[in-house]
Scaffold this motif. Structure first.
Motif, PDB file in Angstrom:
ATOM      1  N   GLY A 188     -35.277  15.925  -1.226  1.00  0.00           N
ATOM      2  CA  GLY A 188     -36.103  15.103  -1.929  1.00  0.00           C
ATOM      3  C   GLY A 188     -37.268  15.786  -2.692  1.00  0.00           C
ATOM      4  O   GLY A 188     -38.278  14.845  -2.870  1.00  0.00           O
ATOM      5  N   VAL A 189     -37.760  17.046  -2.532  1.00  0.00           N
ATOM      6  CA  VAL A 189     -38.991  17.634  -3.042  1.00  0.00           C
ATOM      7  C   VAL A 189     -39.157  17.444  -4.469  1.00  0.00           C
ATOM      8  O   VAL A 189     -40.082  17.052  -5.218  1.00  0.00           O
ATOM      9  N   GLY A 190     -38.037  17.849  -5.008  1.00  0.00           N
ATOM     10  CA  GLY A 190     -38.095  17.867  -6.457  1.00  0.00           C
ATOM     11  C   GLY A 190     -38.314  16.240  -6.999  1.00  0.00           C
ATOM     12  O   GLY A 190     -39.138  15.978  -7.996  1.00  0.00           O
ATOM     13  N   ARG A 191     -37.337  15.452  -6.368  1.00  0.00           N
ATOM     14  CA  ARG A 191     -37.684  14.127  -6.835  1.00  0.00           C
ATOM     15  C   ARG A 191     -39.084  13.465  -6.407  1.00  0.00           C
ATOM     16  O   ARG A 191     -39.870  12.801  -7.324  1.00  0.00           O
ATOM     17  N   ALA A 192     -39.533  13.856  -5.364  1.00  0.00           N
ATOM     18  CA  ALA A 192     -41.061  13.482  -5.180  1.00  0.00           C
ATOM     19  C   ALA A 192     -41.793  14.072  -6.232  1.00  0.00           C
ATOM     20  O   ALA A 192     -42.877  13.337  -6.825  1.00  0.00           O
ATOM     21  N   LEU A 193     -41.696  15.263  -6.651  1.00  0.00           N
ATOM     22  CA  LEU A 193     -42.686  15.892  -7.643  1.00  0.00           C
ATOM     23  C   LEU A 193     -42.617  15.271  -8.802  1.00  0.00           C
ATOM     24  O   LEU A 193     -43.482  15.043  -9.697  1.00  0.00           O
TER      25      LEU A 193
END
Length: 164
Positions: free
Chosen positions: A95-100
């Protein structure tokens, strides 16, 4: 793996971001050659810390997004453009890309932007799926715009509204 924390980049992130950028370089998303020493600083006059948000897990920087203006024109100040997104391999799928992307949209909205755009290579299917899941739609395609490793690759233009 614990959840990532998103924060604005600071000048001291330069070395870690440069390392991350080199580590995540891939012909899947890069139109420029693989970085070689001596390495340029990550931040320069065209890429300032305040245009970046970074993701950390614990005390490790695991991703970043660059949010810039697509043009210097006054009539285009209501648009922001994602001009780079990278997530460390070990942090992908968490979920890092989504959070960014969500933080980038909020950041752009807080600056008064009404639209958020980006460009993605046609063969970068994982990124295109993520962008579509976050509300971006294809707004144009430049067929065969880049010749990468002997293959012609489309440049896909995507965008989304930031209006609630």
């Amino acid at each position: 793996m614990s959840q990532s924390q998103i924060r604005p980049a600071v000048r001291d992130d330069d070395e870690a971001l440069g390392e991350l950028d080199r580590e995540t370089w891939s012909p899947l998303h890069a139109v420029y050659p693989r970085p070689r020493p001596p390495y340029e600083p990550f931040f320069d006059s065209g890429h300032r810390p305040e245009e970046h948000l970074v993701a950390e897990i614990g005390d490790r920087l695991v991703g970043y997004v660059r949010i810039g203006r697509p043009t210097p024109l006054a009539c285009n100040t209501h648009v922001r453009q994602i001009q780079g997104l990278a997530v460390r391999e070990s942090a992908r799928g968490h979920g890092v890309g989504r959070a960014l992307l969500r933080a980038a949209a909020l950041h752009a909205r807080n600056q008064g932007a009404r639209r958020l755009t980006l460009r993605v290579l046609g063969h970068n299917v994982p990124a295109r799926r993520l962008y579509e899941a976050e509300g971006f739609a294809v707004e144009g395609v430049l067929p065969g715009e880049f010749l990468l490793e002997g293959e012609y690759v489309d440049d896909v233009l995507m965008g989304r509204s930031l209006l609630a």
